[in-house]
Design an enzyme around this catalytic site. Structure first.
Site, PDB file in Angstrom:
ATOM      1  N   CYS A 183       0.871  -1.169   0.000  1.00  0.00           N
ATOM      2  CA  CYS A 183       0.000   0.000   0.000  1.00  0.00           C
ATOM      3  C   CYS A 183       0.911   1.222   0.000  1.00  0.00           C
ATOM      4  CB  CYS A 183      -0.872  -0.018   1.259  1.00  0.00           C
ATOM      5  SG  CYS A 183      -1.775   1.523   1.502  1.00  0.00           S
ATOM      6  N   CYS A 207      -0.236   3.805  -6.800  1.00  0.00           N
ATOM      7  CA  CYS A 207      -1.234   3.238  -5.890  1.00  0.00           C
ATOM      8  C   CYS A 207      -1.492   1.841  -6.416  1.00  0.00           C
ATOM      9  CB  CYS A 207      -2.520   4.067  -5.906  1.00  0.00           C
ATOM     10  SG  CYS A 207      -3.919   3.214  -5.125  1.00  0.00           S
TER      11      CYS A 207
HETATM   12  N1  DGL Z   1      -3.887   0.865  -2.616  1.00  0.00           N
HETATM   13  C1  DGL Z   1      -3.413   1.761  -1.644  1.00  0.00           C
HETATM   14  C2  DGL Z   1      -2.212   2.520  -2.137  1.00  0.00           C
HETATM   15  O1  DGL Z   1      -1.393   1.928  -2.798  1.00  0.00           O
HETATM   16  C3  DGL Z   1      -4.464   2.559  -0.907  1.00  0.00           C
HETATM   17  C4  DGL Z   1      -5.573   3.105  -1.743  1.00  0.00           C
HETATM   18  C5  DGL Z   1      -6.698   3.723  -0.910  1.00  0.00           C
HETATM   19  O2  DGL Z   1      -7.343   2.993  -0.155  1.00  0.00           O
HETATM   20  O3  DGL Z   1      -6.908   4.940  -1.023  1.00  0.00           O
HETATM   21  O4  DGL Z   1      -2.028   3.675  -1.842  1.00  0.00           O
END
Ligand code: DGL
Length: 275
Positions: free
Chosen positions: A81, A191
């Site tokens: 994440c 992301c």
């Molecule tokens: N997938 C996550 C990231 O890489 C978080 C996305 C989210 O929940 O806003 O930042």
């Protein structure tokens, strides 16, 4: 990255976490490189999107999840994440009894070695406000100009499986138009949810324009575990377990673009911090 474990734990699981299905794009890459490991994946679907949460909230979510992995005896945890890697990794990195791999800090060096002068980054509002990508890349190579653009709608589109709907395509188009003013040679999908949008992104720029940091990240994880003698060398059958904090069916369906999860993920509920 620290070395903490003793070797008797080599067949312990590698934990993964994300706010939802995004981290599956990282899990899939790591599993390809390390098929003989045990895995636990936690998707915090109840609290997503992380990209709109405060640092205090993210610290609480991440701490709950790290403790969950501690209870499950993980030998390493992959912060699949970007948002938590940007906002809470530095603060939490020494608090647990396992190796922790943050995606941005692990992948930035390789990205910084690209022979280009203009790099775009798409990421969540929280990641963009932290400038973690820009800072990490410039630390290795201050010749690259980095432009960062937040995409607040994209995570929900992916979680809801709306990638190929008119609304999904419009949300991608808006951001690609904004980015095109800068004329980037490459664009980082900063992301873990964004690789689910690649089919649409490809309508606006060649596939090779987009960098999925998970590919490099997986190589870093493999080589670091190997260097620390933490790879599973036992011959017993391996397992993968998926857990979520809400909506297991939706998670399984949305993840299927990247990875076919065999069993329905189990629901886990953490006690509120101040109950
Ligand atoms: N997938 C996550 C990231 O890489 C978080 C996305 C989210 O929940 O806003 O930042």
């Amino acid at each position: 990255m620290r070395t903490i474990l003793n070797k008797s734990n080599n067949n312990s699981a590698i934990g993964f976490f994300d706010s939802g299905v995004g981290g599956v794009t990282v899990f899939e890459q790591v599993k390809k490189l390390l098929p003989d490991e045990n895995y636990i994946y936690f998707g915090d679907t109840k609290n997503m999107p992380y990209g709109e949460k405060t640092k205090t909230q993210l610290l609480e979510f991440a701490d709950n999840i790290f403790r969950f992995f501690e209870r499950n005896g993980a030998k390493a945890v992959v912060m699949a994440c970007n948002t938590t890697s940007a906002i809470v990794y530095e603060e939490l990195k020494n608090n647990y009894n396992f190796e922790i791999y943050p995606i941005i800090q692990s992948a930035a060096k390789k990205i910084s070695e690209l022979q280009i002068s203009r790099l775009g980054v798409f990421a969540t509002p929280a990641t963009i406000s932290s400038h973690c990508y820009r800072n990490e890349i410039l630390r290795h190579n201050n010749k690259i100009e980095v432009v960062e653009i937040p995409c607040p709608k994209w995570v929900k589109i992916v979680e809801d499986g709306l990638e190929n709907t008119p609304a999904g395509k419009l949300a991608v188009k808006e951001k690609m138009l904004e980015m095109s003013n800068f004329k980037p040679e490459k664009i980082v999908l900063g992301c873990t949810h964004y690789p689910y949008l690649l089919e649409t992104l490809k309508e606006f720029a060649p596939r090779e324009t987009f960098i999925n940091p998970a590919i490099e990240f997986a190589k870093v994880i493999k080589s670091d575990l190997a260097a620390k003698n933490l790879l599973n060398t036992t011959k017993s059958p391996v397992s993968e377990k998926f857990y979520v904090s809400a909506n297991p069916e939706k998670f399984k369906n949305s993840a299927s673009i990247f990875y076919e999860i065999k069993e329905l993920p189990q629901l886990v509920k953490f006690q509120p911090a101040h109950a």
